[in-house]
Design a protein around this motif. Structure first.
Motif, PDB file in Angstrom:
ATOM      1  N   GLY A  27       0.848  -1.182   0.000  1.00 31.95           N
ATOM      2  CA  GLY A  27       0.000   0.000   0.000  1.00 31.95           C
ATOM      3  C   GLY A  27       0.882   1.230   0.000  1.00 31.95           C
ATOM      4  N   ASP A  28       0.296   2.392  -0.270  1.00 36.54           N
ATOM      5  CA  ASP A  28       1.105   3.606  -0.266  1.00 36.54           C
ATOM      6  C   ASP A  28       1.647   3.865   1.140  1.00 36.54           C
ATOM      7  OD1 ASP A  28      -0.637   5.839   1.148  1.00 36.54           O
ATOM      8  OD2 ASP A  28      -2.002   4.707  -0.127  1.00 36.54           O
ATOM      9  N   LEU A  29       2.677   4.688   1.227  1.00 34.27           N
ATOM     10  CA  LEU A  29       3.407   4.843   2.480  1.00 34.27           C
ATOM     11  C   LEU A  29       2.553   5.458   3.584  1.00 34.27           C
ATOM     12  CD1 LEU A  29       6.921   5.923   1.142  1.00 34.27           C
ATOM     13  CD2 LEU A  29       6.195   3.680   1.987  1.00 34.27           C
ATOM     14  N   ILE A 182     -17.936   8.761   3.207  1.00 34.79           N
ATOM     15  CA  ILE A 182     -18.254   8.298   1.861  1.00 34.79           C
ATOM     16  C   ILE A 182     -17.001   7.625   1.317  1.00 34.79           C
ATOM     17  CG2 ILE A 182     -18.942   8.968  -0.468  1.00 34.79           C
ATOM     18  CD1 ILE A 182     -20.271  11.436   0.802  1.00 34.79           C
ATOM     19  N   VAL A 183     -17.106   6.335   1.065  1.00 31.19           N
ATOM     20  CA  VAL A 183     -15.964   5.536   0.618  1.00 31.19           C
ATOM     21  C   VAL A 183     -16.221   5.088  -0.810  1.00 31.19           C
ATOM     22  CG1 VAL A 183     -14.585   3.466   1.026  1.00 31.19           C
ATOM     23  CG2 VAL A 183     -15.527   4.756   2.965  1.00 31.19           C
ATOM     24  N   ILE A 184     -15.255   5.320  -1.695  1.00 30.97           N
ATOM     25  CA  ILE A 184     -15.364   4.917  -3.088  1.00 30.97           C
ATOM     26  C   ILE A 184     -14.312   3.867  -3.368  1.00 30.97           C
ATOM     27  CG2 ILE A 184     -15.376   5.694  -5.494  1.00 30.97           C
ATOM     28  CD1 ILE A 184     -15.441   8.273  -2.730  1.00 30.97           C
ATOM     29  N   VAL A 185     -14.757   2.677  -3.750  1.00 36.56           N
ATOM     30  CA  VAL A 185     -13.808   1.644  -4.155  1.00 36.56           C
ATOM     31  C   VAL A 185     -13.490   1.893  -5.620  1.00 36.56           C
ATOM     32  CG1 VAL A 185     -13.328  -0.812  -4.331  1.00 36.56           C
ATOM     33  CG2 VAL A 185     -14.772   0.052  -2.469  1.00 36.56           C
ATOM     34  N   ASN A 186     -12.403   2.600  -5.836  1.00 38.20           N
ATOM     35  CA  ASN A 186     -11.963   2.969  -7.171  1.00 38.20           C
ATOM     36  C   ASN A 186     -11.039   1.877  -7.694  1.00 38.20           C
ATOM     37  OD1 ASN A 186     -10.727   4.506  -9.442  1.00 38.20           O
ATOM     38  ND2 ASN A 186     -11.770   6.253  -8.524  1.00 38.20           N
ATOM     39  N   ILE A 229     -10.472   4.889  -2.539  1.00 31.16           N
ATOM     40  CA  ILE A 229      -9.630   3.720  -2.320  1.00 31.16           C
ATOM     41  C   ILE A 229      -9.334   3.049  -3.663  1.00 31.16           C
ATOM     42  CG2 ILE A 229      -9.503   1.442  -1.246  1.00 31.16           C
ATOM     43  CD1 ILE A 229     -11.169   2.547   1.040  1.00 31.16           C
ATOM     44  N   CYS A 230      -8.062   2.893  -3.967  1.00 29.16           N
ATOM     45  CA  CYS A 230      -7.637   2.417  -5.281  1.00 29.16           C
ATOM     46  C   CYS A 230      -6.880   1.092  -5.161  1.00 29.16           C
ATOM     47  CB  CYS A 230      -6.744   3.459  -5.952  1.00 29.16           C
ATOM     48  SG  CYS A 230      -7.533   5.070  -6.173  1.00 29.16           S
ATOM     49  N   PRO A 231      -7.591  -0.039  -5.223  1.00 34.83           N
ATOM     50  CA  PRO A 231      -6.895  -1.327  -5.203  1.00 34.83           C
ATOM     51  C   PRO A 231      -6.295  -1.650  -6.572  1.00 34.83           C
ATOM     52  CG  PRO A 231      -9.208  -1.511  -4.492  1.00 34.83           C
ATOM     53  CD  PRO A 231      -9.044  -0.206  -5.192  1.00 34.83           C
ATOM     54  N   LEU A 278      -8.394   8.468   5.776  1.00 31.67           N
ATOM     55  CA  LEU A 278      -7.442   8.792   4.732  1.00 31.67           C
ATOM     56  C   LEU A 278      -8.197   9.193   3.461  1.00 31.67           C
ATOM     57  CD1 LEU A 278      -4.778   5.980   5.241  1.00 31.67           C
ATOM     58  CD2 LEU A 278      -4.905   8.245   6.290  1.00 31.67           C
ATOM     59  N   LYS A 279      -7.727  10.213   2.800  1.00 26.99           N
ATOM     60  CA  LYS A 279      -8.455  10.781   1.659  1.00 26.99           C
ATOM     61  C   LYS A 279      -8.305   9.946   0.393  1.00 26.99           C
ATOM     62  CE  LYS A 279      -9.651  14.326   4.165  1.00 26.99           C
ATOM     63  NZ  LYS A 279      -8.979  13.985   5.428  1.00 26.99           N
ATOM     64  N   GLU A 280      -7.123   9.386   0.182  1.00 29.96           N
ATOM     65  CA  GLU A 280      -6.908   8.501  -0.960  1.00 29.96           C
ATOM     66  C   GLU A 280      -5.839   7.483  -0.587  1.00 29.96           C
ATOM     67  OE1 GLU A 280      -7.090   9.737  -5.149  1.00 29.96           O
ATOM     68  OE2 GLU A 280      -5.007   9.052  -5.324  1.00 29.96           O
TER      69      GLU A 280
END
Length: 336
Positions: A27-29, A182-186, A229-231, A278-280
């Motif tokens: 995942g990102d740092l 509001i969570v977006i699974v991007n 959220i960018c998986p 966390l924002k992104e």
């Protein structure tokens, strides 16, 4: 040794440590720091009402299972009622929830006229919506030159407009309460793009742009957070169910998916990001995570790399293989 030299050595050591952490990261740092030192989902997400779309399989299904162990009230939405009921039964078996704590609410994201009524049902049942997880959507595996325009309309209607519509129905409630998530699974495809998924990439880029703009509009409501959220590749049915050249055709046989991140690991990191507002976040093994970083800081180099790998990706797909497995499988990391 002078102080200047000592500071330089400390800075170099810190850089080396960060590089080693990055090479081991999935995942990102910022997300990795939150996992290490941040707030725990077990502390932050209890006693909440969480509405999950696309809850009948994949990330949405696993999210339901992990949330059910945190003592939340769940709303499970998708089009397939029988699959939602199956997920509900398993949540009741594995978690501490009672039947009254889980609402199965069938929902078609493309039928935007039904979203307001669905929102009212949730509010009547639980009285509030603390977290909306916009997870429903569909992927794509086809070349643009071979693909009907209807496929692009379907992907935009489902992945983008459906998500925007449902958010528009839920947001006034959160504004009234001055709180909510509001969570977006991007997807990492919302940051970088790859062949065989032009319509999917477009819909995910649109989501990222829209919700970044919405977050800025909500600056006067600090209690409402928007998390993108960018998986990267995750073990699920997303490839199997991906649309191809026609809306009525899907991939069917997804090929080898074992090299992808375990869904349970992806969802755990999602919960950590939600607990820490966390924002992104970017959730992926390498080399996909590395590609996302390169795409931000060295786009021209990234386009060159994608161009080289893209040819092999297309060849894999045409040969009936998973698009990425043959050249990324050796780099797979395993997670419990």
């Amino acid at each position: 040794m002078s102080w200047g030299l000592l500071l330089a050595l400390c800075a170099l050591l810190l850089l080396v440590v960060q590089l080693l952490r990055f090479l081991r990261a999935d995942g990102d740092l910022t997300l990795m720091w939150a996992e290490w030192q941040g707030r725990r989902p077990e502390w932050e997400l209890t006693d909440m009402v969480v509405w999950v779309t696309g809850a009948s399989s994949g990330i949405g299904e696993e999210l339901a299972y992990q949330l059910s162990k945190l003592g939340v009230s769940l709303v499970l939405s998708a089009r397939r009622v029988e699959e939602l009921e199956r997920v509900k039964r398993k949540c009741l078996e594995n978690g501490s929830l009672k039947g009254k704590d889980i609402l199965v609410l069938p929902l078609d994201l493309t039928n935007t006229s039904s979203h307001e009524a669905a929102t009212k049902v949730v509010l009547q049942e639980f009285g509030k919506i603390d977290i909306l997880v916009n997870n429903g959507g569909r992927s794509q595996r086809s070349l643009f030159v071979d693909t009907s325009l209807d496929v692009y309309k379907e992907l935009i209607d489902l992945n983008y407009l459906g998500t925007v519509s449902l958010t528009k129905c839920v947001l006034p409630h959160m504004i009234e309460r001055k709180q909510g998530k509001i969570v977006i699974v991007n997807s990492l495809m919302g940051i970088i793009s790859a062949p065989l998924a032009t319509g999917y990439c477009a819909s995910k880029h649109a989501l990222r742009g829209f919700f970044n703009g919405l977050r800025a509009e909500l600056v006067t409501y600090p209690g409402i957070t928007v998390s993108n959220i960018c998986p990267g590749p995750v073990q699920s049915n997303i490839v199997k169910n991906a649309v191809t050249e026609e809306v009525t055709k899907s991939v069917g046989n997804p090929g080898d998916q074992s090299y992808k991140m375990a869904t349970s690991r992806c969802v755990r990191l999602m919960l950590i990001s939600m607990a820490n507002d966390l924002k992104e976040v970017w959730i992926s093994d390498h080399p996909f995570l590395l590609a996302a970083y390169l795409g931000q800081y060295m786009p021209t180099l990234t386009f060159w790399i994608i161009g080289k790998l893209g040819k092999k990706r297309i060849e894999n797909f045409k040969s009936g293989l998973d698009a990425d497995s043959s050249y990324f499988k050796p780099l797979k990391k395993k997670h419990d």
